[in-house]
Design a protein around this motif. Sequence first.
Motif, PDB file in Angstrom:
ATOM      1  N   PRO A 148     -17.433  -5.408  -1.056  1.00  0.00           N
ATOM      2  CA  PRO A 148     -16.009  -5.744  -1.187  1.00  0.00           C
ATOM      3  C   PRO A 148     -15.048  -4.582  -1.008  1.00  0.00           C
ATOM      4  O   PRO A 148     -13.850  -4.797  -0.826  1.00  0.00           O
ATOM      5  N   ASN A 149     -15.546  -3.355  -1.028  1.00  0.00           N
ATOM      6  CA  ASN A 149     -14.657  -2.202  -0.885  1.00  0.00           C
ATOM      7  C   ASN A 149     -13.961  -2.195   0.472  1.00  0.00           C
ATOM      8  O   ASN A 149     -14.489  -2.698   1.459  1.00  0.00           O
ATOM      9  N   THR A 150     -12.803  -1.623   0.522  1.00  0.00           N
ATOM     10  CA  THR A 150     -12.117  -1.344   1.782  1.00  0.00           C
ATOM     11  C   THR A 150     -11.783   0.142   1.813  1.00  0.00           C
ATOM     12  O   THR A 150     -12.043   0.876   0.850  1.00  0.00           O
ATOM     13  N   SER A 151     -11.184   0.583   2.894  1.00  0.00           N
ATOM     14  CA  SER A 151     -10.795   1.994   2.990  1.00  0.00           C
ATOM     15  C   SER A 151      -9.549   2.299   2.175  1.00  0.00           C
ATOM     16  O   SER A 151      -9.121   3.454   2.093  1.00  0.00           O
ATOM     17  N   PHE A 164     -11.839   1.760  10.850  1.00  0.00           N
ATOM     18  CA  PHE A 164     -12.042   0.659   9.919  1.00  0.00           C
ATOM     19  C   PHE A 164     -11.366  -0.609  10.422  1.00  0.00           C
ATOM     20  O   PHE A 164     -11.961  -1.688  10.438  1.00  0.00           O
ATOM     21  N   VAL A 165     -10.113  -0.488  10.852  1.00  0.00           N
ATOM     22  CA  VAL A 165      -9.361  -1.653  11.340  1.00  0.00           C
ATOM     23  C   VAL A 165     -10.030  -2.229  12.580  1.00  0.00           C
ATOM     24  O   VAL A 165     -10.210  -3.449  12.703  1.00  0.00           O
ATOM     25  N   LYS A 166     -10.433  -1.356  13.499  1.00  0.00           N
ATOM     26  CA  LYS A 166     -11.062  -1.803  14.740  1.00  0.00           C
ATOM     27  C   LYS A 166     -12.357  -2.558  14.444  1.00  0.00           C
ATOM     28  O   LYS A 166     -12.604  -3.637  14.999  1.00  0.00           O
ATOM     29  N   GLU A 167     -13.189  -2.000  13.576  1.00  0.00           N
ATOM     30  CA  GLU A 167     -14.460  -2.648  13.247  1.00  0.00           C
ATOM     31  C   GLU A 167     -14.229  -4.007  12.600  1.00  0.00           C
ATOM     32  O   GLU A 167     -14.920  -4.980  12.945  1.00  0.00           O
ATOM     33  N   ARG A 168     -13.296  -4.102  11.689  1.00  0.00           N
ATOM     34  CA  ARG A 168     -13.075  -5.370  11.000  1.00  0.00           C
ATOM     35  C   ARG A 168     -12.461  -6.416  11.930  1.00  0.00           C
ATOM     36  O   ARG A 168     -12.822  -7.591  11.873  1.00  0.00           O
ATOM     37  N   LYS A 169     -11.541  -6.007  12.791  1.00  0.00           N
ATOM     38  CA  LYS A 169     -10.950  -6.956  13.732  1.00  0.00           C
ATOM     39  C   LYS A 169     -11.977  -7.493  14.715  1.00  0.00           C
ATOM     40  O   LYS A 169     -11.861  -8.619  15.192  1.00  0.00           O
ATOM     41  N   GLU A 170     -12.979  -6.670  15.018  1.00  0.00           N
ATOM     42  CA  GLU A 170     -13.988  -7.066  15.993  1.00  0.00           C
ATOM     43  C   GLU A 170     -15.172  -7.781  15.361  1.00  0.00           C
ATOM     44  O   GLU A 170     -16.182  -8.025  16.025  1.00  0.00           O
ATOM     45  N   THR A 171     -15.059  -8.144  14.096  1.00  0.00           N
ATOM     46  CA  THR A 171     -16.116  -8.925  13.457  1.00  0.00           C
ATOM     47  C   THR A 171     -16.364 -10.196  14.258  1.00  0.00           C
ATOM     48  O   THR A 171     -15.435 -10.977  14.487  1.00  0.00           O
ATOM     49  N   PRO A 172     -17.573 -10.429  14.730  1.00  0.00           N
ATOM     50  CA  PRO A 172     -17.827 -11.635  15.535  1.00  0.00           C
ATOM     51  C   PRO A 172     -17.675 -12.897  14.706  1.00  0.00           C
ATOM     52  O   PRO A 172     -17.953 -12.903  13.500  1.00  0.00           O
ATOM     53  N   ALA A 173     -17.211 -13.961  15.347  1.00  0.00           N
ATOM     54  CA  ALA A 173     -16.928 -15.212  14.640  1.00  0.00           C
ATOM     55  C   ALA A 173     -17.863 -16.326  15.094  1.00  0.00           C
ATOM     56  O   ALA A 173     -18.166 -16.464  16.274  1.00  0.00           O
ATOM     57  N   ILE A 193       0.858  -1.186   0.000  1.00  0.00           N
ATOM     58  CA  ILE A 193       0.000   0.000   0.000  1.00  0.00           C
ATOM     59  C   ILE A 193       0.893   1.234   0.000  1.00  0.00           C
ATOM     60  O   ILE A 193       1.786   1.373   0.836  1.00  0.00           O
ATOM     61  N   GLN A 194       0.642   2.117  -0.937  1.00  0.00           N
ATOM     62  CA  GLN A 194       1.382   3.376  -1.017  1.00  0.00           C
ATOM     63  C   GLN A 194       0.399   4.526  -1.186  1.00  0.00           C
ATOM     64  O   GLN A 194      -0.476   4.473  -2.065  1.00  0.00           O
ATOM     65  N   ASP A 195       0.533   5.522  -0.325  1.00  0.00           N
ATOM     66  CA  ASP A 195      -0.322   6.711  -0.390  1.00  0.00           C
ATOM     67  C   ASP A 195      -1.809   6.343  -0.406  1.00  0.00           C
ATOM     68  O   ASP A 195      -2.610   6.900  -1.178  1.00  0.00           O
ATOM     69  N   GLY A 196      -2.174   5.365   0.439  1.00  0.00           N
ATOM     70  CA  GLY A 196      -3.576   4.984   0.566  1.00  0.00           C
ATOM     71  C   GLY A 196      -4.130   4.175  -0.574  1.00  0.00           C
ATOM     72  O   GLY A 196      -5.352   4.041  -0.718  1.00  0.00           O
ATOM     73  N   GLN A 197      -3.240   3.573  -1.378  1.00  0.00           N
ATOM     74  CA  GLN A 197      -3.680   2.817  -2.547  1.00  0.00           C
ATOM     75  C   GLN A 197      -2.915   1.504  -2.640  1.00  0.00           C
ATOM     76  O   GLN A 197      -1.694   1.468  -2.448  1.00  0.00           O
TER      77      GLN A 197
END
Length: 561
Positions: free
Chosen positions: A511-514, A355-364, A308-312
Amino acid sequence: MMIINNILSVLLLSALSAEAFTTSAPLQTTTTNRQSHLYATTKSNNNEQLKSAYDVLIVGSGIGGLSAAAILSKYGYSVALFESHYAPGGAAHGYSVKHTDGTFKFDTGPSFFSGLNSNYPAKSSNPLRTILDVIEEQVECIPYETFGLLFPEGEFVHSSKFGLEGGVIDQVSGGGGVSQWKTLMESMEPLAKAVDAMPTAAIRADPGVALTAGKFLPNFAKLNPLENLKLTKPFKSIIDGANVKDGVPSDGTITAEMAMMMGEFYDEDAIMDCPVGGASAIVDALVRGIEKNGGSIFLKSHVDEIVIQDGQAVGLKLKNSDATIEAKKGVISNISVWDLMNSGIVDTSQLPEKFVKERKETPACPSFMHLHVGFKCSREELERLQAHYIFMDDWNRSVTEEENCALISIPSVHDDSLAPENHAVLHIYTPATERFDRWEGVKRNSPEYKQLKEERSAFLWSVLEKVIPDIRERSVHSQVGTPLTHQRFLNRHRGTYGPAIYAGEASFPFPNTSVKNLLMCGDSCFPGIGVPAVAGSGLIAANSVSLDSIGKQLELLETLK
């Protein structure tokens, strides 16, 4: 009556959880003179020269990743798919065991399919069939119409006449149950039409959706808008509206999922498909489609970093290599949300903290217990069996409780190619009800692990004995799979079946991410869990890579009319 709600819950679990598990090599087997190997008819050629740049790079060759690669290759993009394992397919590959009596082939994951058989009309609501038709590949299937139900009330045979007079509901609940079933099916009919109104192939996660999905909006004009809104609601609202009485909780299941499943199971001409050679035949078909359209699959190629470079997202690096393979259009990740966020494959410091926090906390969801058995059985004996059985011990306990429900697949009932003459294979498993915490910290191959496997597989053996009373004596090979197996060979967070996302509380993300040009596919994103769903996620991700795919997508949609 609670029986209808309970049965529907069991059927939904069977349709979904039959499509989730894999193990690349046995950790515990009982057999003699055997060798285990992964099998896949189609072998990708790793002798191909790796280029320095491709239009799209894909990480992981599960059904989602393969589906994305198949569509992108068909669209004319240069595609490279990288897989750590030495066989493609993720949860859909299989393994073989060489025994003194011959070779046994096991499906380690998906076993319950419908809508794949090219001899029958395709449904636009089945994205996997859409992809196969688009890439002009077929999966040879043996059609069948029934499977077994082992309920507290007795043994029954499920068919499309399930809720009609003389069917299972009538046998279990009488005329009152049949009346409730009729009301429920009348409630579901407009919802099934709404599901069919918008094919998955029309969806994309960018502004281009106005062009691709817009052409199908007139289909909704024929439907009641209030009914359409119900698709995103919990199925419990439909159950309650049809006055189906208390049963297994259905408030976590999205109505659209049930509408699609019930359409597949209860159409007058409903059939199920047994892929000849096992689920890996589907993988083979997708691989053929990718390669004949110029795409490349690189096996035993572990991706260390998505760059990832410059948000891409601009490319990726393989293990033991400092070189960056450039992605001109984008990168698609077919690994789980937990592995994407926790494994170090992406530098999460470059992503928004929320974004990272929400995705890591996805319940399993919980994990599985599995048992694969190769056993002695004549063709005459197999003809008296069903290819699938659903076992339910106690209606007063939830389907999601441990050791209350099990699913059995005996593909040898229809497919003679999986076992030597006068032998058969089967796979029995719990529907994502095994807690990981009892396995956490247990060392593989230790005496404690061996004992725990024996204890936790005892339930599966006891269920098998209800179908084949002398199965232990007939067995020539058996293998137990555990949550640790699932964790180790699929790199699944805590051996999980997938995200525990409940309708009405949250929804599977698109499917999009930040990160610009980084997309996801698989069971961590929309449409969700199961083979058709992950194929759909790959299709949506492929469509969303670049706006210049709109023309090709519109051409694809013309073939669905």
